[in-house]
Design an enzyme around this catalytic site. Structure first.
Site, PDB file in Angstrom:
ATOM      1  N   ASN A  27       0.867  -1.183   0.000  1.00 21.81           N
ATOM      2  CA  ASN A  27       0.000   0.000   0.000  1.00 21.81           C
ATOM      3  C   ASN A  27       0.904   1.233   0.000  1.00 21.81           C
ATOM      4  O   ASN A  27       1.521   1.549   1.015  1.00 21.81           O
ATOM      5  CB  ASN A  27      -0.895  -0.032   1.256  1.00 21.81           C
ATOM      6  CG  ASN A  27      -1.735   1.224   1.392  1.00 21.81           C
ATOM      7  OD1 ASN A  27      -1.813   2.049   0.480  1.00 21.81           O
ATOM      8  ND2 ASN A  27      -2.376   1.377   2.542  1.00 21.81           N
ATOM      9  N   TRP A  28       0.958   1.907  -1.148  1.00 22.58           N
ATOM     10  CA  TRP A  28       1.864   3.059  -1.268  1.00 22.58           C
ATOM     11  C   TRP A  28       1.309   4.312  -0.588  1.00 22.58           C
ATOM     12  O   TRP A  28       2.002   5.302  -0.467  1.00 22.58           O
ATOM     13  CB  TRP A  28       2.127   3.358  -2.751  1.00 22.58           C
ATOM     14  CG  TRP A  28       3.051   2.382  -3.408  1.00 22.58           C
ATOM     15  CD1 TRP A  28       3.485   1.180  -2.911  1.00 22.58           C
ATOM     16  CD2 TRP A  28       3.686   2.527  -4.691  1.00 22.58           C
ATOM     17  NE1 TRP A  28       4.336   0.568  -3.809  1.00 22.58           N
ATOM     18  CE2 TRP A  28       4.468   1.379  -4.913  1.00 22.58           C
ATOM     19  CE3 TRP A  28       3.645   3.514  -5.685  1.00 22.58           C
ATOM     20  CZ2 TRP A  28       5.226   1.194  -6.070  1.00 22.58           C
ATOM     21  CZ3 TRP A  28       4.390   3.330  -6.838  1.00 22.58           C
ATOM     22  CH2 TRP A  28       5.185   2.183  -7.031  1.00 22.58           C
ATOM     23  N   LYS A  29       0.036   4.271  -0.199  1.00 22.19           N
ATOM     24  CA  LYS A  29      -0.585   5.440   0.441  1.00 22.19           C
ATOM     25  C   LYS A  29      -0.372   6.677  -0.439  1.00 22.19           C
ATOM     26  O   LYS A  29      -0.412   6.565  -1.653  1.00 22.19           O
ATOM     27  CB  LYS A  29      -0.046   5.592   1.869  1.00 22.19           C
ATOM     28  CG  LYS A  29      -0.170   4.277   2.663  1.00 22.19           C
ATOM     29  CD  LYS A  29       0.102   4.419   4.129  1.00 22.19           C
ATOM     30  CE  LYS A  29      -0.074   3.065   4.807  1.00 22.19           C
ATOM     31  NZ  LYS A  29       0.034   3.100   6.244  1.00 22.19           N
ATOM     32  N   HIS A 113      -9.400   1.201   5.128  1.00 21.86           N
ATOM     33  CA  HIS A 113      -8.107   1.385   5.802  1.00 21.86           C
ATOM     34  C   HIS A 113      -8.305   2.343   6.973  1.00 21.86           C
ATOM     35  O   HIS A 113      -9.072   3.302   6.874  1.00 21.86           O
ATOM     36  CB  HIS A 113      -7.075   1.940   4.812  1.00 21.86           C
ATOM     37  CG  HIS A 113      -5.689   1.877   5.382  1.00 21.86           C
ATOM     38  ND1 HIS A 113      -5.229   2.805   6.292  1.00 21.86           N
ATOM     39  CD2 HIS A 113      -4.677   0.991   5.194  1.00 21.86           C
ATOM     40  CE1 HIS A 113      -3.991   2.479   6.639  1.00 21.86           C
ATOM     41  NE2 HIS A 113      -3.639   1.381   5.985  1.00 21.86           N
ATOM     42  N   GLU A 115      -6.621   4.707   8.091  1.00 21.94           N
ATOM     43  CA  GLU A 115      -6.350   6.128   7.798  1.00 21.94           C
ATOM     44  C   GLU A 115      -7.568   6.780   7.154  1.00 21.94           C
ATOM     45  O   GLU A 115      -7.849   7.956   7.386  1.00 21.94           O
ATOM     46  CB  GLU A 115      -5.098   6.242   6.914  1.00 21.94           C
ATOM     47  CG  GLU A 115      -3.842   5.956   7.732  1.00 21.94           C
ATOM     48  CD  GLU A 115      -2.677   5.370   6.944  1.00 21.94           C
ATOM     49  OE1 GLU A 115      -2.704   5.430   5.694  1.00 21.94           O
ATOM     50  OE2 GLU A 115      -1.755   4.836   7.591  1.00 21.94           O
ATOM     51  N   GLU A 183      -5.279  -5.161  10.412  1.00 21.89           N
ATOM     52  CA  GLU A 183      -4.277  -4.120  10.644  1.00 21.89           C
ATOM     53  C   GLU A 183      -4.582  -3.416  11.970  1.00 21.89           C
ATOM     54  O   GLU A 183      -5.434  -2.503  12.013  1.00 21.89           O
ATOM     55  CB  GLU A 183      -4.315  -3.072   9.524  1.00 21.89           C
ATOM     56  CG  GLU A 183      -3.902  -3.598   8.178  1.00 21.89           C
ATOM     57  CD  GLU A 183      -3.256  -2.507   7.313  1.00 21.89           C
ATOM     58  OE1 GLU A 183      -2.167  -2.771   6.802  1.00 21.89           O
ATOM     59  OE2 GLU A 183      -3.829  -1.418   7.171  1.00 21.89           O
ATOM     60  N   GLY A 189       2.761   1.965  10.982  1.00 27.94           N
ATOM     61  CA  GLY A 189       3.783   3.005  10.915  1.00 27.94           C
ATOM     62  C   GLY A 189       4.484   3.300  12.228  1.00 27.94           C
ATOM     63  O   GLY A 189       5.139   4.333  12.364  1.00 27.94           O
ATOM     64  N   SER A 228       3.572  -2.396  10.421  1.00 33.00           N
ATOM     65  CA  SER A 228       5.004  -2.465  10.724  1.00 33.00           C
ATOM     66  C   SER A 228       5.656  -3.775  10.272  1.00 33.00           C
ATOM     67  O   SER A 228       6.535  -4.315  10.951  1.00 33.00           O
ATOM     68  CB  SER A 228       5.260  -2.217  12.221  1.00 33.00           C
ATOM     69  OG  SER A 228       4.884  -0.896  12.550  1.00 33.00           O
TER      70      SER A 228
HETATM   71  P1  13P Z   1       3.207   0.186   7.654  1.00 31.74           P
HETATM   72  O1  13P Z   1       3.684  -1.088   7.023  1.00 31.74           O
HETATM   73  O2  13P Z   1       3.959   1.400   7.199  1.00 31.74           O
HETATM   74  O3  13P Z   1       3.123   0.043   9.153  1.00 31.74           O
HETATM   75  O4  13P Z   1       1.719   0.430   7.141  1.00 31.74           O
HETATM   76  C1  13P Z   1       0.811  -0.610   7.186  1.00 31.74           C
HETATM   77  C2  13P Z   1      -0.381  -0.213   6.421  1.00 31.74           C
HETATM   78  O5  13P Z   1      -1.105   0.700   6.802  1.00 31.74           O
HETATM   79  C3  13P Z   1      -0.668  -0.940   5.171  1.00 31.74           C
HETATM   80  O6  13P Z   1      -1.945  -0.673   4.717  1.00 31.74           O
END
Ligand code: 13P
Length: 275
Positions: A27-29, A113, A115, A183, A189, A228
């Site tokens: 997931n590149w966000k 997600h 976020e 998640e 993160g 993470s």
């Molecule tokens: P990280 O791997 O940066 O913790 O992010 C996980 C994530 O939100 C994947 O969707």
């Protein structure tokens, strides 16, 4: 395409997810411009030899969907949108419909997600509607669930997962159109993640919920862990029962790290195949 007789973990034969091909998703966000297509190409070149053993998905920003799909196609890298609208079309400024994602070459949609739940006040009901739209547009829906730190501290993790699954995962769809991503919000993160045992418990719980609705089909729904994950801990997590793949944020931006994790997944799957 080769299908494995066993899952990632030999233990899964008893635990309900035998036969699921490992799925590694990046997931590149909100990262990536056209120069980042080189990363898709590099991932493709590195994972091409293991393309029969692992499914690789990249979720780039929407601006790169079409070009990433074109770059990824020869390497069998699937592309997904990071969200889709709960509406089909019309006056919804800034939104992208599932049909638009599909038209751009996406085959997956990442939904719910944390976020987006937090920043865009998405509810489980919104997410369920989005999943229905996505599946109607021939996308597979990757639905994210996970507890906050407060919920974990209160001992409510499994209750939260049950509630999110009950309301966010549509029950009228085919199980083959679903992927669930566990998640934990507090693990995203942060460099922190649940204990192995906690991941196993959460995944077993999710598996039970899938089986309760879809029976045998529920045993085949991939359940990913995210939060993470990096090239150091991926193998350990992938070995846990009912962990069928990973959803990776930061570490997916580095093609070498991401490809190494894909290779780990393929290696574990092949090792189980030869048991
Ligand atoms: P990280 O791997 O940066 O913790 O992010 C996980 C994530 O939100 C994947 O969707």
């Amino acid at each position: 395409m080769l299908r494995f007789a066993l899952g990632l973990n030999a233990g899964d034969q008893q635990q309900g997810s035998a036969g699921i091909r490992p799925l590694i998703a990046g997931n590149w966000k909100m990262n990536g411009i056209s120069a980042s297509l080189a990363n898709v190409r590099e991932i493709g070149m590195k994972t091409e030899p293991i393309a029969d053993a692992v499914d690789v998905i990249v979720f780039p920003p929407a601006t790169l969907l079409e070009s990433a799909a074109a770059v990824g196609l020869p390497y069998r890298i699937a592309i997904g949108g990071q969200d889709c609208s709960s509406e089909t079309d019309g006056a919804f400024t800034g939104e992208l419909s599932a049909e638009m994602l599909s038209d751009a070459g996406a085959t997956f949609a990442l939904l719910g997600h944390s976020e987006r739940r937090r920043r865009h006040c998405e509810t489980d009901e919104n997410i369920r509607q989005k999943a229905i739209r996505a599946i109607d547009a021939n996308l597979k829906a990757v639905i994210c669930v996970g507890e906050s730190l407060d919920e974990k501290a209160a001992g409510d993790t499994l209750t939260v997962l049950s509630k999110q699954i009950l309301h966010a995962v549509p029950r009228t769809v085919n199980s083959s159109d679903l992927v669930i991503a566990y998640e934990p919000v507090w693990a995203i993160g942060t460099g922190r993640r649940p204990e192995d045992q906690e991941i196993s418990e959460a995944h077993a719980h999710i598996r039970g919920q899938m089986e309760a609705v879809w029976g045998e089909g529920g045993r085949q729904i991939p359940i990913l862990y995210g939060g993470s994950v990096d090239s150091k801990n991926a193998k350990t997590i992938l070995r846990l029962p009912n962990v069928n793949g990973l959803l990776i944020g930061a570490a997916s931006l580095d093609a070498a790290h991401f490809s190494a994790i894909c290779s780990d997944a393929a290696g574990l799957a092949s090792a189980n195949l030869s048991i």
